[in-house]
Scaffold this active site. Structure first.
Site, PDB file in Angstrom:
ATOM      1  N   GLY A  27       0.809  -1.224   0.000  1.00  0.00           N
ATOM      2  CA  GLY A  27       0.000   0.000   0.000  1.00  0.00           C
ATOM      3  C   GLY A  27       0.836   1.264   0.000  1.00  0.00           C
ATOM      4  CG  HIS A  30       5.167   4.827  -5.306  1.00  0.00           C
ATOM      5  ND1 HIS A  30       5.597   4.096  -6.386  1.00  0.00           N
ATOM      6  CD2 HIS A  30       5.739   4.248  -4.212  1.00  0.00           C
ATOM      7  CE1 HIS A  30       6.410   3.143  -5.977  1.00  0.00           C
ATOM      8  NE2 HIS A  30       6.512   3.198  -4.662  1.00  0.00           N
ATOM      9  CG  HIS A  33       3.127   0.568  -5.544  1.00  0.00           C
ATOM     10  ND1 HIS A  33       3.340   1.670  -4.744  1.00  0.00           N
ATOM     11  CD2 HIS A  33       3.766  -0.462  -4.933  1.00  0.00           C
ATOM     12  CE1 HIS A  33       4.065   1.317  -3.697  1.00  0.00           C
ATOM     13  NE2 HIS A  33       4.349   0.038  -3.786  1.00  0.00           N
ATOM     14  CD  GLN A 150      10.071  -7.944  -2.573  1.00  0.00           C
ATOM     15  OE1 GLN A 150      10.124  -7.745  -1.373  1.00  0.00           O
ATOM     16  NE2 GLN A 150       9.322  -7.210  -3.374  1.00  0.00           N
ATOM     17  NE  ARG A 184      10.602   1.154   4.816  1.00  0.00           N
ATOM     18  CZ  ARG A 184      10.416  -0.127   4.474  1.00  0.00           C
ATOM     19  NH1 ARG A 184      10.740  -0.536   3.256  1.00  0.00           N
ATOM     20  NH2 ARG A 184       9.901  -0.990   5.333  1.00  0.00           N
TER      21      ARG A 184
HETATM   22  P1  AMP Z   1       5.979  -2.528  -1.723  1.00  0.00           P
HETATM   23  O1  AMP Z   1       4.607  -1.929  -1.581  1.00  0.00           O
HETATM   24  O2  AMP Z   1       7.066  -1.576  -1.407  1.00  0.00           O
HETATM   25  O3  AMP Z   1       6.099  -3.860  -1.058  1.00  0.00           O
HETATM   26  O4  AMP Z   1       6.154  -2.807  -3.280  1.00  0.00           O
HETATM   27  C1  AMP Z   1       5.212  -3.556  -3.995  1.00  0.00           C
HETATM   28  C2  AMP Z   1       5.747  -3.853  -5.374  1.00  0.00           C
HETATM   29  O5  AMP Z   1       6.007  -2.621  -6.050  1.00  0.00           O
HETATM   30  C3  AMP Z   1       7.077  -4.601  -5.335  1.00  0.00           C
HETATM   31  O6  AMP Z   1       7.100  -5.561  -6.374  1.00  0.00           O
HETATM   32  C4  AMP Z   1       8.088  -3.503  -5.576  1.00  0.00           C
HETATM   33  O7  AMP Z   1       9.281  -3.968  -6.160  1.00  0.00           O
HETATM   34  C5  AMP Z   1       7.323  -2.618  -6.536  1.00  0.00           C
HETATM   35  N1  AMP Z   1       7.869  -1.259  -6.559  1.00  0.00           N
HETATM   36  C6  AMP Z   1       8.183  -0.459  -5.502  1.00  0.00           C
HETATM   37  N2  AMP Z   1       8.713   0.707  -5.919  1.00  0.00           N
HETATM   38  C7  AMP Z   1       8.751   0.652  -7.281  1.00  0.00           C
HETATM   39  C8  AMP Z   1       9.207   1.540  -8.310  1.00  0.00           C
HETATM   40  N3  AMP Z   1       9.726   2.734  -8.033  1.00  0.00           N
HETATM   41  N4  AMP Z   1       9.099   1.137  -9.594  1.00  0.00           N
HETATM   42  C9  AMP Z   1       8.565  -0.079  -9.900  1.00  0.00           C
HETATM   43  N5  AMP Z   1       8.111  -0.961  -8.978  1.00  0.00           N
HETATM   44  C10 AMP Z   1       8.211  -0.607  -7.686  1.00  0.00           C
END
Ligand code: AMP
Length: 279
Positions: A27, A30, A33, A150, A184
């Site tokens: 969640g 941005h 996502h 990851q 973050r």
């Molecule tokens: P998170 O909500 O941070 O767990 O991220 C969810 C998914 O979004 C994960 O697969 C992340 O790698 C991806 N993600 C986070 N930041 C970015 C970004 N700047 N560009 C592309 N994918 C992202």
């Protein structure tokens, strides 16, 4: 778009579809996502995003408690992106009893880099992702290259456990400055945000050094660590690795372009940021 909070609701919603395209998130969405959701959309006949801040992947001193929870704004963005179903379970729904069964990824991949500085992180990630995969039963799932290690850990899990799920990796979305978008980033003050771009700039400097034929990897890494330290950062690692297994490159790897990735993680004030660039 349907917002579901329980496994039963989600299953009922997905029953009439053949192939779900799934984007798991924590969640506070941005544009990065949202780009993954748009990438997922043509890959299945229904697009599903999950929103769940997974306690299992946070260490006790980390930001589980303060991680931003912005469900309404997230849903508005997902709906605009053409997402069909959101799964936003409570902790009681996903972990009705303490999660004693866990997925332990192999140490050579999961105890290095992020896993070294965040012990247990990838066990938490794999456990929740496997559980979400079992609940959603997607045909395809999309992860961001921003979290390079990851997506590798997940790919290996899917391969080794024989899950019938295609894993797709989407490119890292960046601000115009080059700063990788991240939930973050919201923790940063205005001056920290201006400084934060130095993480990607420093990684870019490592890429240029490699492209210029510098083969002294220790020198490249030390220079990058020093650059960030001298600007007040606390870097965990700035390193050159092989793309396929995240191990340090051998001499033979350096003569093949397209086989390397530079990865970095560093704290700016109290905020820990990560990024990477493929070389
Ligand atoms: P998170 O909500 O941070 O767990 O991220 C969810 C998914 O979004 C994960 O697969 C992340 O790698 C991806 N993600 C986070 N930041 C970015 C970004 N700047 N560009 C592309 N994918 C992202």
């Amino acid at each position: 778009m349907r917002l579901t909070h329980t496994i039963a609701e989600l299953r009922a919603e997905l029953a009439r579809y053949e192939r779900a395209a799934f984007v798991p998130t924590m969640g506070n969405l941005h544009a990065g996502h949202i780009a993954l959701v748009k990438q997922a959309k043509p890959l299945g006949d229904v697009t599903v995003a999950s929103i769940f801040v997974n306690r299992l992947q946070f260490l006790p001193h980390e930001d589980f408690g303060t991680y931003p929870r912005t469900l309404q704004a997230d849903c508005a963005q997902l709906e605009a992106a053409g997402c069909d179903v959101v799964f936003a379970p409570s902790e009681a729904e996903l972990y009705p009893e303490p999660q004693g069964y866990k997925v332990q990824p192999p140490p050579e991949l999961a105890d290095i880099l992020e896993g070294h500085f965040r012990p247990g992180f990838f066990t938490g990630v794999c456990t929740v992702v496997l559980k979400l995969f079992n609940i959603v039963q997607p045909g395809v799932a999309v992860f961001g290259a921003k979290d390079y290690q990851q997506q590798m850990v997940i790919r290996r899990m899917v391969a080794q456990l024989g899950l019938p799920i295609e894993i797709v990796t989407g490119p890292t979305l960046r601000a115009e400055s080059g700063l990788a978008l991240s939930s973050r980033n919201g923790y940063l003050s205005a001056s920290e945000r201006a400084e934060a771009v130095q993480l990607s700039r420093t990684l870019q400097g490592m890429v240029v050094a490699l492209q210029n034929g510098e083969h002294n990897l220790a020198a490249i890494e030390q220079h990058a660590m020093h650059t960030l330290k001298s600007r007040g950062w606390l870097p965990d690692y700035m390193t050159v690795r092989r793309r396929h297994d995240l191990q340090p490159p051998q001499a033979a790897d350096l003569v093949h372009p397209g086989t390397l990735v530079v990865l970095g993680a560093a704290k700016l004030g109290t905020t820990r940021l990560i990024d990477n660039l493929e070389v």
